[in-house]
Design a protein around this motif. Structure first.
Motif, PDB file in Angstrom:
ATOM      1  N   PHE A   1       0.936  -1.029  -0.043  1.00  0.00           N
ATOM      2  CA  PHE A   1      -0.043  -0.100  -0.058  1.00  0.00           C
ATOM      3  C   PHE A   1       0.934   1.030   0.240  1.00  0.00           C
ATOM      4  CE2 PHE A   1      -4.162   1.346   0.414  1.00  0.00           C
ATOM      5  CZ  PHE A   1      -4.006   2.835   1.042  1.00  0.00           C
ATOM      6  N   ASP A   2       0.829   2.018  -1.041  1.00  0.00           N
ATOM      7  CA  ASP A   2       1.923   3.208  -1.257  1.00  0.00           C
ATOM      8  C   ASP A   2       1.340   4.271  -0.903  1.00  0.00           C
ATOM      9  OD1 ASP A   2       3.671   4.862  -2.182  1.00  0.00           O
ATOM     10  OD2 ASP A   2       4.360   3.777  -3.846  1.00  0.00           O
ATOM     11  N   LEU A   3       1.734   5.139   0.254  1.00  0.00           N
ATOM     12  CA  LEU A   3       0.891   6.313   0.609  1.00  0.00           C
ATOM     13  C   LEU A   3       1.275   7.509  -0.323  1.00  0.00           C
ATOM     14  CD1 LEU A   3      -0.262   7.897   2.883  1.00  0.00           C
ATOM     15  CD2 LEU A   3       1.921   8.466   3.752  1.00  0.00           C
ATOM     16  N   GLN A   4       2.388   7.401  -1.100  1.00  0.00           N
ATOM     17  CA  GLN A   4       2.567   8.386  -2.129  1.00  0.00           C
ATOM     18  C   GLN A   4       1.627   8.229  -3.060  1.00  0.00           C
ATOM     19  OE1 GLN A   4       4.887  11.081  -1.597  1.00  0.00           O
ATOM     20  NE2 GLN A   4       3.834  11.635  -3.309  1.00  0.00           N
ATOM     21  N   ILE A 237       5.700   0.414  20.219  1.00  0.00           N
ATOM     22  CA  ILE A 237       4.341   1.484  20.125  1.00  0.00           C
ATOM     23  C   ILE A 237       3.906   1.128  18.749  1.00  0.00           C
ATOM     24  CG2 ILE A 237       3.648   3.635  19.958  1.00  0.00           C
ATOM     25  CD1 ILE A 237       5.535   4.723  22.245  1.00  0.00           C
ATOM     26  N   ALA A 238       4.732   1.137  17.614  1.00  0.00           N
ATOM     27  CA  ALA A 238       4.435   0.908  16.239  1.00  0.00           C
ATOM     28  C   ALA A 238       3.982  -0.463  15.947  1.00  0.00           C
ATOM     29  CB  ALA A 238       5.723   1.239  15.458  1.00  0.00           C
ATOM     30  N   ALA A 239       4.317  -1.266  16.443  1.00  0.00           N
ATOM     31  CA  ALA A 239       3.892  -2.802  16.114  1.00  0.00           C
ATOM     32  C   ALA A 239       2.373  -3.043  15.987  1.00  0.00           C
ATOM     33  CB  ALA A 239       4.546  -4.044  16.989  1.00  0.00           C
ATOM     34  N   PRO A 240       1.625  -2.788  17.038  1.00  0.00           N
ATOM     35  CA  PRO A 240       0.006  -2.944  16.755  1.00  0.00           C
ATOM     36  C   PRO A 240      -0.513  -1.779  15.909  1.00  0.00           C
ATOM     37  CG  PRO A 240       0.780  -2.683  19.005  1.00  0.00           C
ATOM     38  CD  PRO A 240       2.015  -2.147  18.340  1.00  0.00           C
ATOM     39  N   ALA A 241       0.091  -0.752  15.467  1.00  0.00           N
ATOM     40  CA  ALA A 241      -0.572   0.282  14.819  1.00  0.00           C
ATOM     41  C   ALA A 241      -0.221  -0.204  13.236  1.00  0.00           C
ATOM     42  CB  ALA A 241       0.141   1.533  14.793  1.00  0.00           C
ATOM     43  N   MET A 242       0.969  -1.068  13.064  1.00  0.00           N
ATOM     44  CA  MET A 242       1.329  -1.631  11.806  1.00  0.00           C
ATOM     45  C   MET A 242       0.294  -2.614  11.420  1.00  0.00           C
ATOM     46  SD  MET A 242       5.457  -1.367  11.805  1.00  0.00           S
ATOM     47  CE  MET A 242       5.659  -1.794   9.884  1.00  0.00           C
ATOM     48  N   THR A 243       0.008  -3.473  12.472  1.00  0.00           N
ATOM     49  CA  THR A 243      -0.972  -4.824  12.130  1.00  0.00           C
ATOM     50  C   THR A 243      -2.197  -4.278  11.793  1.00  0.00           C
ATOM     51  OG1 THR A 243       0.675  -6.101  13.811  1.00  0.00           O
ATOM     52  CG2 THR A 243      -1.676  -6.616  13.372  1.00  0.00           C
ATOM     53  N   ALA A 244      -2.497  -3.149  12.525  1.00  0.00           N
ATOM     54  CA  ALA A 244      -3.912  -2.437  12.529  1.00  0.00           C
ATOM     55  C   ALA A 244      -4.289  -1.992  11.047  1.00  0.00           C
ATOM     56  CB  ALA A 244      -4.342  -1.517  13.471  1.00  0.00           C
ATOM     57  N   SER A 246      -2.443  -2.842   8.379  1.00  0.00           N
ATOM     58  CA  SER A 246      -2.404  -3.843   7.325  1.00  0.00           C
ATOM     59  C   SER A 246      -3.783  -4.541   7.195  1.00  0.00           C
ATOM     60  CB  SER A 246      -1.453  -4.922   7.907  1.00  0.00           C
ATOM     61  OG  SER A 246      -1.937  -5.610   8.845  1.00  0.00           O
ATOM     62  N   LYS A 247      -4.633  -4.325   8.163  1.00  0.00           N
ATOM     63  CA  LYS A 247      -6.031  -5.092   8.118  1.00  0.00           C
ATOM     64  C   LYS A 247      -6.855  -3.963   7.364  1.00  0.00           C
ATOM     65  CE  LYS A 247      -5.617  -7.878  12.222  1.00  0.00           C
ATOM     66  NZ  LYS A 247      -6.314  -8.103  13.480  1.00  0.00           N
ATOM     67  N   ARG A 248      -6.601  -2.666   7.498  1.00  0.00           N
ATOM     68  CA  ARG A 248      -7.449  -1.848   6.840  1.00  0.00           C
ATOM     69  C   ARG A 248      -7.093  -1.209   5.692  1.00  0.00           C
ATOM     70  NH1 ARG A 248      -9.313   1.520  10.582  1.00  0.00           N
ATOM     71  NH2 ARG A 248      -9.920   3.150   9.029  1.00  0.00           N
TER      72      ARG A 248
END
Length: 570
Positions: A1-4, A237-244, A246-248
């Protein structure tokens, strides 16, 4: 998923949409003709169609080209009060006023930026306000931070707009760090770390790049302020956010794809699955955000849902209810409803809800009257076939002009209960003005007198039970009796109201009303005479009470004789 990719595509879509809006808005601009004549033509058109967004935007553009500042300001204010202005028009307005304003004008300039953020809550609008504070209130860092925090509360979780806002916030703090003294520098470092950690905890795209930026920041610190443990903390801190995220990510990509202009070609004998629409995908996103139980995420979900289906009155209704009932934030509810009525001006229930939420948010009676005036003007708009904001299509309840006027009167009564002296008298004046308008409106639109009677009844009751003004209650009640004079319920309501607010002067006044009533009532005359006897017992003299009893007994006897005569003749 490319933000740019998302950022580029989103900006392109918004830019294209705005250009299409501007092009359509300037249809009819005379080539080689008189600009003054074109402005006059637009002004005449807006007199007939005050809620026409394209004409408002065209007029603003024409006046901006002519550099007529005062008329431009007036046109912009009128447009903002009636219709939705696109981001580009707001940015032009903010830029023009910021360029002309000096330090003494900051308060008014801040009001304009605040208005823009409420009317068009996009990243660029919020960043304009943050920039205003960063440049003109740099010495008051706490005020600048408060504005950034307000912006984050609205769009900090947005996958496209949020990262830019976080970056600007950090940039502000980093600039302060560069000029801070030794003691303050440590504090600034901690502020910047906290911002990094807060963003890393949010499921947004580009978390890996954000971690790299944070690592670079830490490497650039002096040995005295660097920490050996924060890198591991950032990863945790970042690990749960990255997982979340990836699901959305997939549904966010679907929304981006749905917003892109597309041409579909279907070959004969084939059928394609129905393509996603921004409206449908944003509805899915809203459900996803609500399922998290996070109020901030749910708020953003409602915001995006209304942005992708702005003419769906039900979405605005749900947004306002969420802000008011779940978040308990009447100001946010009112802001959402202000946008709602500009997109759906024919949805009467949205206007009524806007008035209620604005009152709950503490707005003045003058501001509430402005909402009322705009609502009544919008009620005159012709219905549009198939419009999503029409009552039949939106599922809204029927809201009449009287409902809006009664709400204004009720708001004035509630405000008066909190005031004293001249301020309270001003509230009663607002209440009477609303009822006068309701009565005048009923006389024009209602032939059978039902609406007029309803307005007069409510007015009389408030004069008696809220204002305690016997003279006013008498005056309004006499008007009411022109329609209800033959009915027992009408007179008993009128008399009870006058009796309540007349005090020691009640006897003669109410006695006179009973005399008029007994000469007029045809449905329950004996009940009225019985009420009169009770009145004389409680308020009259011995002689007046005995006289009332005698008259009542005589009327009963006469009625009995009449019944007997009728039975005998049969």
């Amino acid at each position: 998923f490319d933000l740019q990719d998302i950022d580029d595509d989103s900006e392109s879509d918004e830019s294209d949409s705005e250009e299409r809006g501007r092009s359509s808005a300037f249809v009819g601009l005379p080539v080689g003709g008189s600009a003054k004549g074109f402005v006059s033509q637009l002004q005449d058109g807006l007199e007939k169609a005050p809620f026409d967004a394209e004409m408002h935007i065209a007029l603003v553009g024409a006046l901006r080209e002519s550099a007529n500042l005062e008329r431009l300001r007036t046109a912009r204010c009128r447009a903002a009060a009636k219709v939705t202005l696109p981001e580009s028009v707001w940015l032009d307005w903010l830029q023009d006023e910021t360029r002309l304003a000096d330090e003494a004008d900051f308060t008014e300039l801040d009001k304009l930026h605040t208005q823009a953020c409420a009317a068009c809550p996009t990243a660029q609008i919020w960043l304009a306000r943050c920039q205003l504070y960063s440049e003109r209130r740099a010495a008051d860092a706490s005020a600048v931070r408060a504005v950034f925090e307000d912006a984050l509360s609205v769009i900090g979780l947005h996958p496209l707009d949020g990262p830019e806002l976080w970056a600007e916030y950090r940039s502000f703090e980093e600039d302060l760090m560069q000029t801070a003294g030794a003691a303050e520098r440590t504090q600034q470092v901690q502020r910047i770390r906290t911002l990094f950690f807060r963003q890393l905890a949010v499921p947004l795209p580009g978390t890996a790049r954000l971690q790299e930026a944070y690592a670079t920041f830490e490497r650039g610190l002096e040995p005295g302020t660097a920490s050996s443990t924060v890198a591991a903390k950032a990863e945790t801190i970042a690990a749960p956010a990255m997982t979340a995220w990836s699901k959305r990510a997939a549904i966010e990509q679907r929304l981006v794809d749905a917003c892109r202009p597309a041409v579909t070609v279907t070959l004969a004998g084939t059928s394609d699955a129905k393509a996603d629409s921004p409206s449908s995908v944003s509805a899915e996103l809203l459900a996803l955000e609500e399922a998290t139980g996070d109020l901030g995420r749910a708020f953003l979900g409602h915001l995006r849902a209304t942005q992708h289906a702005p003419h769906d009155a039900s979405r605005w209704r749900n947004f306002a209810n969420f802000a008011s009932e779940t978040m308990r934030d009447h100001s946010k509810a009112a802001e959402a409803l202000e946008r709602a009525v500009r997109h759906c001006p024919r949805a009467g229930d949205l206007w009524l809800q806007l008035h209620l939420e604005s009152e709950a948010a503490g707005q003045s009676l003058v501001a509430l009257r402005d909402i009322l005036d705009r609502a009544l003007a919008a009620r005159k708009l012709p219905a549009e076939d198939g419009s999503a904001d029409a009552t039949s299509a939106s599922g809204s309840c029927s809201v009449s002009e009287q409902d809006l006027l009664f709400q204004q009167a009720d708001a004035a009564r509630r405000r008066a209960a909190k005031e004293v002296g001249e301020a309270q008298a001003n509230c009663w004046a607002h209440m009477r003005t609303a009822f006068e308008r309701a009565v005048a409106l009923a006389k024009v639109h209602n032939d059978d007198g039902a609406l007029l009677s309803q307005a007069l009844l409510r007015w009389m009751r408030l004069e008696a039970y809220a204002v305690h003004n016997a003279k006013a209650a008498l005056s309004v009640g006499k008007q009411l009796m022109q329609f209800w004079g033959g009915y027992y319920n009408g007179w008993s309501t009128f008399i009870a109201a006058v009796l309540f607010c007349s005090g020691t002067d009640a006897s003669e006044t109410v006695r006179g009303l009973y005399m008029q009533a007994m000469a007029s009532v045809t449905d329950y005359p004996e009940q009225l005479r019985s009420d009169y006897v009770q009145f004389e017992r409680e308020f009259g003299t011995l002689q007046s009470w005995r006289k009332a009893q005698q008259d009542y007994q005589q009327s009963q006897q006469a009625a009995a004789e009449a019944v007997a005569a009728t039975a005998a003749s049969v």
